[in-house]
Structures are given as structure tokens and as C-alpha cells.
Motif scaffolding. Structure first.
Motif, PDB file in Angstrom:
ATOM      1  N   CYS A 297      60.193  25.178  41.010  1.00  0.00           N
ATOM      2  CA  CYS A 297      61.274  24.395  40.377  1.00  0.00           C
ATOM      3  C   CYS A 297      61.155  23.994  39.030  1.00  0.00           C
ATOM      4  CB  CYS A 297      61.156  22.800  41.417  1.00  0.00           C
ATOM      5  SG  CYS A 297      61.743  21.584  40.195  1.00  0.00           S
ATOM      6  N   GLY A 298      61.915  24.193  38.184  1.00  0.00           N
ATOM      7  CA  GLY A 298      62.147  23.812  36.827  1.00  0.00           C
ATOM      8  C   GLY A 298      61.053  24.745  35.988  1.00  0.00           C
ATOM      9  N   THR A 299      60.412  24.216  35.109  1.00  0.00           N
ATOM     10  CA  THR A 299      59.290  24.968  34.574  1.00  0.00           C
ATOM     11  C   THR A 299      58.162  25.178  35.349  1.00  0.00           C
ATOM     12  OG1 THR A 299      58.084  23.037  33.597  1.00  0.00           O
ATOM     13  CG2 THR A 299      60.153  23.936  32.307  1.00  0.00           C
ATOM     14  N   ASN A 311      66.224  19.860  36.581  1.00  0.00           N
ATOM     15  CA  ASN A 311      65.822  21.288  35.925  1.00  0.00           C
ATOM     16  C   ASN A 311      66.350  22.461  36.890  1.00  0.00           C
ATOM     17  OD1 ASN A 311      64.678  20.906  33.354  1.00  0.00           O
ATOM     18  ND2 ASN A 311      63.456  19.577  34.475  1.00  0.00           N
ATOM     19  N   HIS A 313      68.569  24.444  37.178  1.00  0.00           N
ATOM     20  CA  HIS A 313      69.109  25.872  36.629  1.00  0.00           C
ATOM     21  C   HIS A 313      67.888  26.736  36.384  1.00  0.00           C
ATOM     22  CE1 HIS A 313      68.127  23.149  33.161  1.00  0.00           C
ATOM     23  NE2 HIS A 313      68.242  24.350  32.461  1.00  0.00           N
ATOM     24  N   LEU A 314      66.590  26.042  36.360  1.00  0.00           N
ATOM     25  CA  LEU A 314      65.537  26.956  35.773  1.00  0.00           C
ATOM     26  C   LEU A 314      64.669  26.984  37.009  1.00  0.00           C
ATOM     27  CD1 LEU A 314      64.079  24.439  32.559  1.00  0.00           C
ATOM     28  CD2 LEU A 314      65.269  26.833  32.635  1.00  0.00           C
ATOM     29  N   THR A 315      65.090  26.751  38.104  1.00  0.00           N
ATOM     30  CA  THR A 315      64.360  26.932  39.132  1.00  0.00           C
ATOM     31  C   THR A 315      64.176  28.542  39.781  1.00  0.00           C
ATOM     32  OG1 THR A 315      64.677  24.902  40.235  1.00  0.00           O
ATOM     33  CG2 THR A 315      64.174  26.391  41.870  1.00  0.00           C
ATOM     34  N   CYS A 316      63.041  28.945  40.239  1.00  0.00           N
ATOM     35  CA  CYS A 316      63.190  30.603  40.690  1.00  0.00           C
ATOM     36  C   CYS A 316      63.956  30.961  41.438  1.00  0.00           C
ATOM     37  CB  CYS A 316      61.456  30.829  40.993  1.00  0.00           C
ATOM     38  SG  CYS A 316      60.883  30.120  42.559  1.00  0.00           S
TER      39      CYS A 316
END
Length: 351
Positions: A297-299, A311, A313-316
Motif C-alpha cells: 500500500c502507498g509508498t 495513497n 494510486h501508489l499501491t502495488c
């Protein structure tokens, strides 16, 4: 952890996973107490920010539903339930869409963010273990009304009970807040927590439980959030924190041995999740994992709960290649590996 210790963990895990799966037994229900590792959605129904009922949580759950589980899919207890021939997911007690007939085969009272220490639950505004036990009493009465006293008593007596709790007492409470550290040394706080764990087992036994699995702590110093916050060696495991988990697990194992000796008809099995996760982190490629240091999730560095939603949109793309789904909680695939260990070994000892 030394290379020799890691090697031992590796050998142990291979031996465990090579065992044949436990056969479905005559267990009528699985009853769960604990924290976010076992919360099937109870926090959805209380006033807290510790929730997982929004994307990207649940994206790999059946139907892509964010149930409130703090992962991309199912939890350990869900896999264990299925292995016992029970439903493939354990419902949350506070979810009113489930009838008592559905809850009769399994129920989770767990609450994300809670701990053995009641202060931990207050910090996160979640359900303390004491309240989970009160809900269990309420559940017993509902079972008696719906099934009759004899059937209800049989369910309660023959059910498998799972406790998964204790991590938050350290990562939310003791390591980060001053109140408990001002009163207890680490060793004293560990002893206090294990005493609370033993008391919970005693209370559950008094209410009818006979078969209990109590999960130990994972190497908490290797959680992505712990790596991020490790100021001495950013990105590396905080070995001091993981050694606290080792000390807790050792004390818990000793307490469980005493409980088994003292309480008539009780079988409590300590589940060694520390060795399982340590082996995964030491040999990730063997299990097909690519990333052990970040959550999907996220960064992947600090996000959990509401921060994962911010976040998205950053999730793997492929959570199966990540050991952790967020900065604290394992991915569904990791949970399944841990569940396999329980199914292949712990169930045989407790049933």
C-alpha cells in the motif's frame, strides 16, 4: 538474529510445511479474539480511525470487498476455518447482517489496534480484550436461545479458540508512548502482558473453552513501519524490538505450559509465528516474494489504515509478491503460509 538462528528457522519451516494438512475434524466452530491480525470487520461498527473497510483493503477478497480486514484478502483464521470444513471466512460479531445461525460456525470478536493492555485499546479507541470476552458471554446466551442449551454447550466446548494479540502493546503503546515506560521496564511490561494473556485464557476456559491456539508475536522489528522508524539504521530491522518479541514469546510459552497443567480439560497450544515469518523474510525468493521491506500500500514505508486509502494510486499491482500489504499487516499470501503451519502442526496438537 544470527545466520545460525535464521538457518534453524528455515529448516523448521520446511519441516512444518512438508507435513500433511490436518484433516477436517468435528470442530463445530472457530471463535477468535485479538487485534487487526484477526479483525474481520468489528472496527467498522465503532468510532475509531483504525479501520480497513475501504480500498485498497480487500481488493483480493471474494468479490473485491473491503470487509474491514487489514489485508488485501483473507486472514489466518479464515484459512484455518476453511481447513476445518467450516465457512471460508469468519464473520465479525458486530456485523448485524449475520444471523446467530451463521455465527454458530465461527465468529471473530477481534478489534484492530487493541492489545492485552487495556491502555492500548484506549489509545486507539477500539475494543479491549475484556469487552471481547463480554461479547463472547453475550454470544453464548444468543446461542442458547437459538440452538437450545445442550447444542450451544456442545458448540462452546468443542469449538477451536484462537487468540492473536499483543503486537500493538509494543508498537503502538510501549515503544512510542511514555506512560508504560515510566512504570515498567521492558521485562516487567512483558511479564504484565503475559499475565493478562494467561488471565484471558482462564476466563475463556471458565466459559467453556477447551481447545485454544495462542499465537506468539512475529519479528515486530522487521515490520516496514519499524524499518522506517529505525533511526539508527534506516530501512533495516530493529533487532532490539524483535528481541522483545522473542522474550514475550518465551514467557508466553512458559505460561501456557502452566495453564495446561493447572486447568482441567484445557489444551492450549502456542503457535510460533515468529519462526515462520523469520524464514519468509530470510528466504523470500523461495516463497516467490520480491519485496520484504515495504508494504504494497502507498509508498509501503509508513501507511496503514486510513493512510492506505489516501495513497491508493501508489499501491502495488501484485500483492502476492509482497510479504506485507501495508506497513504493519501481512499480505493474504503471507497469512496463508502462516495458516498452513497452524493447519499442519498446531491443529494436530490441540484437537
Amino acid at each position: 538474529m544470527t545466520s545460525q538462528q535464521l538457518g534453524c528457522c528455515w529448516v523448521l519451516l520446511i519441516a512444518l510445511l512438508s507435513c500433511s494438512a490436518a484433516t477436517a475434524s468435528e470442530v463445530p466452530a472457530i471463535i477468535v479474539f485479538g487485534d487487526s491480525t484477526a479483525d474481520a470487520g468489528n472496527n467498522n461498527y465503532i468510532l475509531t480511525v483504525a479501520k480497513g473497510n475501504f480500498p485498497p483493503y480487500g481488493r483480493d477478497f471474494d468479490g473485491g470487498v473491503a470487509t474491514g480486514r487489514f489485508s488485501n484478502g483473507r486472514l489466518v483464521t479464515d484459512f484455518v476455518s476453511e481447513a476445518l470444513g467450516l465457512p471460508s471466512s469468519v464473520p465479525a460479531y458486530l456485523d448485524s447482517t449475520y444471523t446467530i445461525d451463521q455465527l454458530a460456525t465461527g465468529v471473530s470478536f477481534a478489534s484492530g489496534g487493541t492489545g492485552l493492555d487495556s491502555l492500548t485499546a484506549r489509545v486507539a479507541s477500539v475494543i479491549p480484550l475484556s469487552q471481547q470476552l463480554e461479547y463472547f458471554k453475550e454470544y453464548i446466551e444468543k446461542l442458547k436461545q437459538a440452538k437450545g442449551e445442550d447444542v450451544a454447550n456442545e458448540i462452546i466446548t468443542e469449538a477451536l479458540y484462537v487468540f492473536s494479540i499483543g503486537t500493538n502493546d509494543f508498537i503502538i503503546n510501549y515503544f512510542n508512548l511514555p506512560l508504560r515506560r515510566a512504570v515498567y521496564t521492558t521485562a516487567e511490561y512483558t511479564a504484565y502482558l503475559v499475565g493478562e494473556a494467561a488471565a484471558a485464557v482462564r476466563d475463556t476456559h471458565e466459559l467453556g473453552a477447551h481447545k485454544i491456539i495462542f499465537a506468539g508475536l512475529a519479528p515486530i522489528g522487521c515490520l516496514p513501519s519499524a524499518r522506517t522508524l529505525n533511526h539508527d539504521a534506516p530501512g533495516e530491522c530493529n533487532e532490539e524490538h524483535s528481541q522483545v518479541a522473542v522474550a514475550f514469546n518465551t514467557a508466553l510459552t512458559e505460561a501456557i505450559g502452566k495453564l495446561n497443567d493447572e486447568l482441567t480439560g484445557l489444551r492450549v497450544v502456542y503457535s510460533d509465528t515468529y519462526s515462520v515469518l523469520s524464514a519468509i523474510l530470510s528466504y523470500p525468493s523461495y516463497y516467490g516474494f520480491v519485496n520484504i521491506a515495504q508494504g504494497c500500500c502507498g509508498t509501503g514505508l509508513i501507511e496503514t489504515s486510513v493512510l492506505c486509502g489516501f495513497n491508493d494510486h501508489l499501491t502495488c499491482q501484485d500483492a502476492d509478491s509482497y510479504v506485507f500489504f501495508d506497513s504493519v499487516h501481512p499480505s493474504e499470501r503471507t497469512y496463508q503460509i502462516i495458516a498452513n503451519k497452524i493447519i499442519n502442526t498446531d491443529l494436530k496438537l490441540v484437537l
